[in-house]
Design a protein around this motif. Structure first.
Motif, PDB file in Angstrom:
ATOM      1  N   ASP A   1       0.737  -1.213  -0.141  1.00  0.00           N
ATOM      2  CA  ASP A   1      -0.198   0.054  -0.063  1.00  0.00           C
ATOM      3  C   ASP A   1       0.747   1.215  -0.059  1.00  0.00           C
ATOM      4  O   ASP A   1       1.354   1.919   0.974  1.00  0.00           O
ATOM      5  CB  ASP A   1      -0.933  -0.107   1.405  1.00  0.00           C
ATOM      6  N   GLY A   2       1.254   1.780  -1.261  1.00  0.00           N
ATOM      7  CA  GLY A   2       2.021   3.020  -1.443  1.00  0.00           C
ATOM      8  C   GLY A   2       3.759   2.813  -0.871  1.00  0.00           C
ATOM      9  O   GLY A   2       4.336   3.588  -0.321  1.00  0.00           O
TER      10      GLY A   2
ATOM     11  N   GLN B   1       6.933   3.235  -1.786  1.00  0.00           N
ATOM     12  CA  GLN B   1       7.591   4.200  -2.725  1.00  0.00           C
ATOM     13  C   GLN B   1       9.101   4.000  -2.970  1.00  0.00           C
ATOM     14  O   GLN B   1       9.706   4.271  -4.023  1.00  0.00           O
ATOM     15  CB  GLN B   1       7.464   5.520  -2.154  1.00  0.00           C
TER      16      GLN B   1
ATOM     17  N   CYS C   1      -0.325  -2.045  -4.934  1.00  0.00           N
ATOM     18  CA  CYS C   1      -1.665  -1.203  -4.876  1.00  0.00           C
ATOM     19  C   CYS C   1      -1.153   0.218  -5.070  1.00  0.00           C
ATOM     20  O   CYS C   1      -0.154   0.534  -5.458  1.00  0.00           O
ATOM     21  CB  CYS C   1      -2.435  -1.439  -3.740  1.00  0.00           C
ATOM     22  N   GLU C   2      -2.095   1.277  -4.871  1.00  0.00           N
ATOM     23  CA  GLU C   2      -1.922   2.381  -5.174  1.00  0.00           C
ATOM     24  C   GLU C   2      -0.646   3.119  -4.755  1.00  0.00           C
ATOM     25  O   GLU C   2      -0.159   2.789  -3.626  1.00  0.00           O
ATOM     26  CB  GLU C   2      -3.007   3.342  -4.847  1.00  0.00           C
ATOM     27  N   GLY C   3       0.341   3.928  -5.240  1.00  0.00           N
ATOM     28  CA  GLY C   3       1.264   4.606  -4.698  1.00  0.00           C
ATOM     29  C   GLY C   3       2.470   3.864  -4.668  1.00  0.00           C
ATOM     30  O   GLY C   3       3.748   4.411  -4.215  1.00  0.00           O
ATOM     31  N   CYS C   4       2.483   2.643  -5.255  1.00  0.00           N
ATOM     32  CA  CYS C   4       3.728   1.954  -5.309  1.00  0.00           C
ATOM     33  C   CYS C   4       4.851   2.351  -6.274  1.00  0.00           C
ATOM     34  O   CYS C   4       4.318   3.025  -7.221  1.00  0.00           O
ATOM     35  CB  CYS C   4       3.726   0.560  -5.515  1.00  0.00           C
TER      36      CYS C   4
ATOM     37  N   SER D   1      -0.713  -5.802 -10.400  1.00  0.00           N
ATOM     38  CA  SER D   1      -0.873  -4.197 -10.060  1.00  0.00           C
ATOM     39  C   SER D   1      -2.645  -4.202 -10.066  1.00  0.00           C
ATOM     40  O   SER D   1      -3.079  -4.201 -11.142  1.00  0.00           O
ATOM     41  CB  SER D   1      -0.497  -3.585 -11.109  1.00  0.00           C
TER      42      SER D   1
ATOM     43  N   PRO E   1      -5.795  -1.980  -7.624  1.00  0.00           N
ATOM     44  CA  PRO E   1      -6.359  -1.097  -6.770  1.00  0.00           C
ATOM     45  C   PRO E   1      -6.307  -1.954  -5.335  1.00  0.00           C
ATOM     46  O   PRO E   1      -7.049  -3.185  -5.546  1.00  0.00           O
ATOM     47  CB  PRO E   1      -7.820  -0.332  -7.146  1.00  0.00           C
TER      48      PRO E   1
ATOM     49  N   THR F   1      -2.714   3.015   4.773  1.00  0.00           N
ATOM     50  CA  THR F   1      -3.654   4.068   4.642  1.00  0.00           C
ATOM     51  C   THR F   1      -5.142   3.800   5.429  1.00  0.00           C
ATOM     52  O   THR F   1      -5.189   2.729   5.995  1.00  0.00           O
ATOM     53  CB  THR F   1      -4.108   4.394   3.106  1.00  0.00           C
TER      54      THR F   1
ATOM     55  N   GLN G   1      -7.776   3.794   4.415  1.00  0.00           N
ATOM     56  CA  GLN G   1      -8.590   2.655   3.465  1.00  0.00           C
ATOM     57  C   GLN G   1      -8.232   1.339   3.815  1.00  0.00           C
ATOM     58  O   GLN G   1      -8.995   0.594   4.029  1.00  0.00           O
ATOM     59  CB  GLN G   1      -8.409   2.948   1.782  1.00  0.00           C
TER      60      GLN G   1
END
Length: 259
Positions: A121-122, A124, A147-150, A173, A175, A222, A224
């Motif tokens: 989850d993100g 980075q 998921c998002e933000g990676c 990949s 959401p 997050t 979420q």
């Protein structure tokens, strides 16, 4: 091998752009890799090697054997003097071989039938992401979901850190909400790794059929992710550190899931 003599050579510019431009990687469906070990891993894993650039000089027998395998597969071979060779590399001290290959095709169906998965989850940091993929492959974890933000999993830093795992590991990949929905529909429990008052030790929950969400380096999972999880889990630590590096934390979780 074709000798490159100009910085404007099309093959050299292609390799350089693959290393530096995410959009270009995405549009071409290729990625940049470096080193004889990575070339061996790519060829052994069935990856489609496109172009191979060798630093000018006399390669040893092992390198020549790899180049022959790549050429037999259909790869174009090039050589360049050191100054030009360095233009295609993303590191300060380049290795002897740089090459491009097709990116692995990751599909959501890779999650079907999996008993265990790690959801990122993100995450980075490229080094952390590469470490996580390498560890997941080493311990034969079912799948990893980005998921998002990676970070871009096909950037040179991530690919280098995977040490070849990027060619073999089942990845997806998706959401976060969609990934959780697919896994929960298959009967997997979903946990979020998070420091919270109601968090329970990782070892106290059943991990045989489970997915664990690991968050970003700076802010963790997050809201979420917390809302989607069945429970929140922590890695018990006896020292005074509040948290662990995301790559280290994920590696411990992978070990606990697969041991």
């Amino acid at each position: 091998m074709t000798r490159i003599e100009s910085r404007h050579n099309a093959a050299l510019r292609h390799l350089a752009r693959l290393g530096r431009e995410k959009k270009y990687r995405r549009s071409t469906g290729e990625m940049l890799c470096e080193g004889e070990k990575m070339l061996y891993e790519a060829l052994s894993s069935g990856a489609q090697v496109k172009q191979v650039l060798v630093r000018e000089g006399k390669p040893d027998d092992a390198c020549r054997a790899l180049l022959a395998r790549a050429e037999e597969q259909g790869a174009a071979l090039y050589t360049a003097p050191e100054a030009l060779f360095a233009l295609a590399s993303e590191v300060e001290t380049p290795q002897r071989v740089i090459f491009s290959c097709a990116q692995p095709v990751w599909k959501a169906v890779a999650l079907d039938g999996q008993r265990q998965a790690l959801l990122l989850d993100g995450v980075q940091d490229p080094g952390n992401l590469g470490t996580i993929l390498r560890t997941a492959e080493a311990f034969a974890l079912g799948a990893v979901v980005l998921c998002e933000g990676c970070a871009d999993p096909f950037s040179p830093k991530v690919v280098r850190a995977t040490m070849g795992a990027v060619f073999r590991l089942p990845c997806v990949s998706l959401p976060l909400a969609e990934a959780v929905g697919r896994l929960r529909a298959q009967g997997l429990a979903v946990y979020a790794a998070a420091l919270h008052g109601d968090s329970v030790p990782l070892g106290s929950v059943p991990l045989g059929r489970a997915a664990v969400i690991v968050g970003s380096e700076g802010s963790g999972v997050t809201r979420q992710a917390l809302a989607l999880a069945d429970k929140r889990v922590i890695i018990p630590m006896a020292g005074r550190a509040e948290s662990l590096n995301a790559g280290v934390a994920a590696s411990i979780i992978i070990y606990e899931m697969t041991k």
